[in-house]
Design a protein around this motif. Structure first.
Motif, mmCIF file in Angstrom:
data_model
loop_
_atom_site.group_PDB
_atom_site.id
_atom_site.type_symbol
_atom_site.label_atom_id
_atom_site.label_comp_id
_atom_site.label_asym_id
_atom_site.label_seq_id
_atom_site.Cartn_x
_atom_site.Cartn_y
_atom_site.Cartn_z
ATOM 1 N N UNK A 1 39.454 59.064 8.497
ATOM 2 C CA UNK A 1 38.459 57.997 8.717
ATOM 3 C C UNK A 1 38.308 57.153 7.441
ATOM 4 N N UNK A 2 38.141 55.831 7.559
ATOM 5 C CA UNK A 2 38.001 54.980 6.360
ATOM 6 C C UNK A 2 36.744 55.330 5.570
ATOM 7 N N UNK A 3 36.892 55.363 4.261
ATOM 8 C CA UNK A 3 35.779 55.706 3.366
ATOM 9 C C UNK A 3 35.123 54.407 2.886
ATOM 10 N N UNK A 4 33.812 54.288 2.993
ATOM 11 C CA UNK A 4 33.130 53.061 2.511
ATOM 12 C C UNK A 4 33.315 52.888 1.011
ATOM 13 N N UNK A 5 33.419 51.666 0.531
ATOM 14 C CA UNK A 5 33.599 51.447 -0.905
ATOM 15 C C UNK A 5 32.269 51.621 -1.662
ATOM 16 N N UNK A 6 32.369 51.664 -2.994
ATOM 17 C CA UNK A 6 31.183 51.775 -3.843
ATOM 18 C C UNK A 6 30.538 50.397 -4.017
ATOM 19 N N UNK A 7 29.208 50.372 -3.976
ATOM 20 C CA UNK A 7 28.399 49.166 -4.239
ATOM 21 C C UNK A 7 27.403 49.475 -5.356
ATOM 22 N N UNK A 8 26.963 48.424 -6.043
ATOM 23 C CA UNK A 8 25.965 48.581 -7.122
ATOM 24 C C UNK A 8 24.617 48.155 -6.591
ATOM 25 N N UNK A 9 23.652 49.062 -6.783
ATOM 26 C CA UNK A 9 22.294 48.787 -6.281
ATOM 27 C C UNK A 9 21.706 47.601 -7.058
ATOM 28 N N UNK A 10 21.087 46.694 -6.322
ATOM 29 C CA UNK A 10 20.498 45.517 -6.967
ATOM 30 C C UNK A 10 19.191 45.844 -7.686
ATOM 31 N N UNK A 11 18.615 47.023 -7.372
ATOM 32 C CA UNK A 11 17.336 47.348 -7.995
ATOM 33 C C UNK A 11 17.484 48.261 -9.192
ATOM 34 N N UNK B 1 20.572 49.598 -10.301
ATOM 35 C CA UNK B 1 21.916 49.518 -10.862
ATOM 36 C C UNK B 1 22.734 50.813 -10.681
ATOM 37 N N UNK B 2 22.389 51.617 -9.696
ATOM 38 C CA UNK B 2 23.173 52.824 -9.429
ATOM 39 C C UNK B 2 24.245 52.534 -8.388
ATOM 40 N N UNK B 3 25.294 53.347 -8.413
ATOM 41 C CA UNK B 3 26.391 53.169 -7.471
ATOM 42 C C UNK B 3 26.112 53.960 -6.193
ATOM 43 N N UNK B 4 26.456 53.333 -5.072
ATOM 44 C CA UNK B 4 26.329 54.029 -3.778
ATOM 45 C C UNK B 4 27.403 53.467 -2.851
ATOM 46 N N UNK B 5 27.741 54.223 -1.812
ATOM 47 C CA UNK B 5 28.784 53.816 -0.876
ATOM 48 C C UNK B 5 28.154 53.041 0.279
ATOM 49 N N UNK B 6 28.745 51.900 0.558
ATOM 50 C CA UNK B 6 28.257 51.062 1.657
ATOM 51 C C UNK B 6 29.278 49.976 1.913
ATOM 52 N N UNK B 7 29.323 49.522 3.152
ATOM 53 C CA UNK B 7 30.246 48.423 3.470
ATOM 54 C C UNK B 7 29.712 47.061 2.991
ATOM 55 N N UNK B 8 28.423 46.940 2.777
ATOM 56 C CA UNK B 8 27.826 45.671 2.340
ATOM 57 C C UNK B 8 26.977 45.922 1.092
ATOM 58 N N UNK B 9 26.873 44.919 0.184
ATOM 59 C CA UNK B 9 26.025 45.092 -1.007
ATOM 60 C C UNK B 9 24.544 45.116 -0.627
ATOM 61 N N UNK B 10 23.710 45.704 -1.534
ATOM 62 C CA UNK B 10 22.276 45.801 -1.271
ATOM 63 C C UNK B 10 21.649 46.809 -2.192
ATOM 64 N N UNK C 1 17.037 55.121 -2.406
ATOM 65 C CA UNK C 1 15.712 55.228 -3.029
ATOM 66 C C UNK C 1 15.016 53.863 -3.161
ATOM 67 N N UNK C 2 15.814 52.801 -3.248
ATOM 68 C CA UNK C 2 15.236 51.478 -3.439
ATOM 69 C C UNK C 2 14.988 50.737 -2.124
ATOM 70 N N UNK C 3 15.390 51.281 -1.011
ATOM 71 C CA UNK C 3 15.218 50.585 0.249
ATOM 72 C C UNK C 3 13.746 50.536 0.678
#
Length: 365
Positions: free
Chosen positions: A331-341, A343-352, A356-358
């Motif tokens: 299965x495809x693995x989501x890429x890493x994104x940088x949290x806008x709040x 600055x931590x890395x997390x996996x997601x298909x879209x930035x945001x 914890x910051x949601x």
């Protein structure tokens, strides 16, 4: 109730001629008129044989010629086991009563010939000539009473060099002071049937076979494990002319690689579907030839049966397809994104934002 006293036995004992011994067995002798066998005391009172060997020797002597006396047949007839019966037969063979030889019959078969001698002591002494009065007769129950010199000579060769193996002396020279000598049958008048009561007469067992006739076959117990049915010869889905010709040529060519595999035309036609099934599953001719000719038994009696078994038991499975051999896709693995709040890395298909910051920002999970 009082004990019943029957005086019939006393009347029977009173009719016995001669003095009655004070102790020991007392014989009530009723002469036989049919279904009897003359057994010598050298066998019935043999000092070197066991009771089982004496009983089996008397039983064999009472059977007609041609009867089956193998270990399995005697074990099915008597309660003794095969080990005890085999030991008793070896005792009779050691003392000269029994002789077992293996002979080769027609068509390559091997059978065991059994010869029973009722007087091995007389044969060893050589004082009896075959065919003379009182001579040993081989197979006395045969309709033709003529002796068989070849079997007698075979028994002489088997037992002649070992006269010391018969330890029993002559019956006439052994003194028996404690035994009451039985009167001769010709001198004792046959008692009338009316004098002996019916309930004390010695009854013979019911005859199991007519004298002189072949005994009824003894049915051995069936094996516990049922025999598995033979698997059918494999057949291809489509027997094309090309596969039939290739299979027929391969079977006919086997005798070049193994001289034992000489097949008839009928056997080749019968085995063609099995070879065609191998060819249908993409087996090469070299692989089929190696499977059919490797490790052949010596000697090979039935080549067609062996090839039928190998074509059935060693049938390879169909080759897998190209798609069956490819590795399963992950299965495809989501890429890493940088949290806008934070600055931590997390996996997601879209930035945001991260998990914890949601909540402070009110984003959907």
């Amino acid at each position: 109730m009082d004990t019943q006293h029957d005086n019939a036995l006393a009347h029977a004992l009173a009719a016995i001629p001669g003095p009655v011994p004070p102790s020991g067995v007392i014989h009530i002798v009723i002469p036989h008129t049919n279904r009897f066998t003359v057994v010598g005391n050298h066998l019935a009172q043999h000092a070197g044989l066991s009771l089982v060997a004496i009983g089996i020797g008397v039983h064999i002597q009472s059977l007609p010629a041609g009867s089956e006396i193998s270990i399995k047949t005697l074990a099915a007839r008597f309660p003794e086991g095969e080990v005890k019966i085999a030991s008793a037969l070896r005792e009779l063979e050691a003392h000269g009563y029994l002789r077992r030889t293996r002979v080769r019959l027609a068509k390559g078969r091997v059978a065991t010939r059994t010869v029973f001698c009722n007087q091995p002591g007389a044969v060893l002494r050589g004082g009896v000539v075959p065919g003379a009065p009182g001579a040993p007769v081989v197979g006395a129950a045969v309709r033709n009473p003529a002796p068989a010199p070849a079997l007698v000579r075979e028994h002489l060769r088997a037992t002649g060099p070992e006269p010391a193996r018969v330890p029993e002396p002559e019956p006439a020279r052994v003194p028996e002071p404690a035994r009451v000598r039985e009167p001769e049958p010709a001198l004792v008048p046959e008692p009338e049937p009316a004098r002996v009561p019916e309930h004390i007469r010695v009854r013979e067992p019911e005859p199991t076979a007519v004298a002189g006739a072949r005994p009824a076959p003894i049915r051995l117990p069936a094996p516990t494990a049922p025999k598995q049915p033979r698997r059918p010869l494999p057949h291809p889905h489509a027997l094309t002319p090309e596969r039939r010709q290739a299979a027929s040529a391969l079977l006919a060519d086997l005798r070049r690689h193994a001289v034992e595999l000489v097949l008839s035309e009928e056997a080749v036609e019968e085995l063609v579907p099995g070879v065609a099934a191998w060819l249908e599953r993409d087996a090469t001719t070299d692989a089929i030839r190696h499977a059919l000719t490797a490790d052949l038994p010596k000697p090979l009696r039935h080549p067609a049966r062996l090839l039928r078994h190998r074509l059935t038991a060693l049938l390879p499975p169909p080759l897998p397809g190209v798609h069956d051999l490819t590795a399963p896709r992950r299965a495809p693995v989501p890429p890493f994104q940088t949290c806008d709040g934070c600055e931590r890395a997390f996996r997601s298909h879209e930035p945001g934002h991260c998990r914890d910051c949601r909540a402070p920002y009110g984003e959907a999970a």
